[in-house]
Design an enzyme around this catalytic site. Sequence first.
Site, PDB file in Angstrom:
ATOM      1  N   CYS A 121       0.807  -1.231   0.000  1.00  0.00           N
ATOM      2  CA  CYS A 121       0.000   0.000   0.000  1.00  0.00           C
ATOM      3  C   CYS A 121       0.839   1.279   0.000  1.00  0.00           C
ATOM      4  CB  CYS A 121      -0.934  -0.020   1.208  1.00  0.00           C
ATOM      5  SG  CYS A 121      -1.744  -1.625   1.436  1.00  0.00           S
ATOM      6  N   HIS A 271      -3.982   6.117   0.392  1.00  0.00           N
ATOM      7  CA  HIS A 271      -4.245   4.730   0.013  1.00  0.00           C
ATOM      8  C   HIS A 271      -5.715   4.425   0.284  1.00  0.00           C
ATOM      9  CE1 HIS A 271      -4.362   0.446  -0.146  1.00  0.00           C
ATOM     10  NE2 HIS A 271      -4.524   0.321   1.152  1.00  0.00           N
ATOM     11  N   ASN A 301      -9.937  -1.880  -2.879  1.00  0.00           N
ATOM     12  CA  ASN A 301      -8.548  -1.729  -2.449  1.00  0.00           C
ATOM     13  C   ASN A 301      -7.656  -2.468  -3.442  1.00  0.00           C
ATOM     14  OD1 ASN A 301      -6.028  -1.916  -1.230  1.00  0.00           O
ATOM     15  ND2 ASN A 301      -6.838  -2.278   0.822  1.00  0.00           N
TER      16      ASN A 301
END
Length: 344
Positions: A121, A271, A301
């Site tokens: 990330c 993120h 994500n």
Amino acid sequence: MHINQKPIKAFIAGIASYLPEKILTNDQLAKEYPDWSVDKIFEKTGIVTRHIAEQSETCSSMAINAAKKLFIESDILPSDIDYILLCTQSPDYLLPTTACIVQNELGVKTSAGALDFNLGCSGYIYGLSMAKALIESFQAKKVLLITSELYSRYINDKDKSVRTLFGDAATATLIDGKPSDENLISSFEFGTDGSGAKNLIVPHGGSKQPIIPESYIERKFESGNFRAPNNLYMNGAEILTFTLKSIPKFVNTILSKSMLTTESVDRVVFHQANKFMLDKLRRKIGFSEQQFLTSYEEYGNTVSSTIPLGLEKAIKNNEINQGHKVLLCGFGVGYSWAGCVVEW
């Protein structure tokens, strides 16, 4: 360099993405998990759709598609690239390096450098840092920074805790250099705490715990989710605790280093973990909804691809304009976190 000549400074010259055609919707997930309605999935994640790679797709194929799109949109040739940086946690092979495969398939010159780096990330920020160093130390003129992630390959279909969150995507960013007195990508800060490694992990598949027959044996956990040792495990509660404890202070450090305040930053791209986490972070740090750009609804994500996807979307929507100061911050698996300020 002549005395009056301005130094070369790295800047983001273009961003493009590749998203797999297959889309996983909340309606589809709700049919598989009867105890989770469409509304409940959205309430918990804020995500509506996720792109999922087909079995025929790979890290390199997605990376190549993103790069080809970038070359067209930025009007450059593969021969213009001096270095390839490829961030992924789902490479084609344990070896060779996926960046080498991408170099060959794209037709990038053999005098170019190419490397993979395994970081999740926070990876895009790390990539920007390396690209900036290569350009401003005159080791490269144009750097191709790629993120390509297929977390779906690690996810058990019966584990709704992660399947509802993650999507697949690749992005390609062109980092170029130009004479300037300003640092156009600056104020980098980093953080690492390996004590949290166990909280987001695929236990089997590396040299410590190689794949064995038992790696494929799944078991049911108290949560009702099923998982095998070669599947992705995430301790969401621990990651949330780490994030809310560490990231607000970290962001304030970046702001102080860049002599900015929460009010003077034009845009913020974090993120894209999930809506719940990002809402808490935004309020805790003090950014407005207008400053704080999100893209998780469409993509979920996508690990190292979330920040460049968010930037690409914001550019297309005219939410980022010339002169804007944009704060970037990535955090998660590792634990690893990183941030910087980009002037557009």
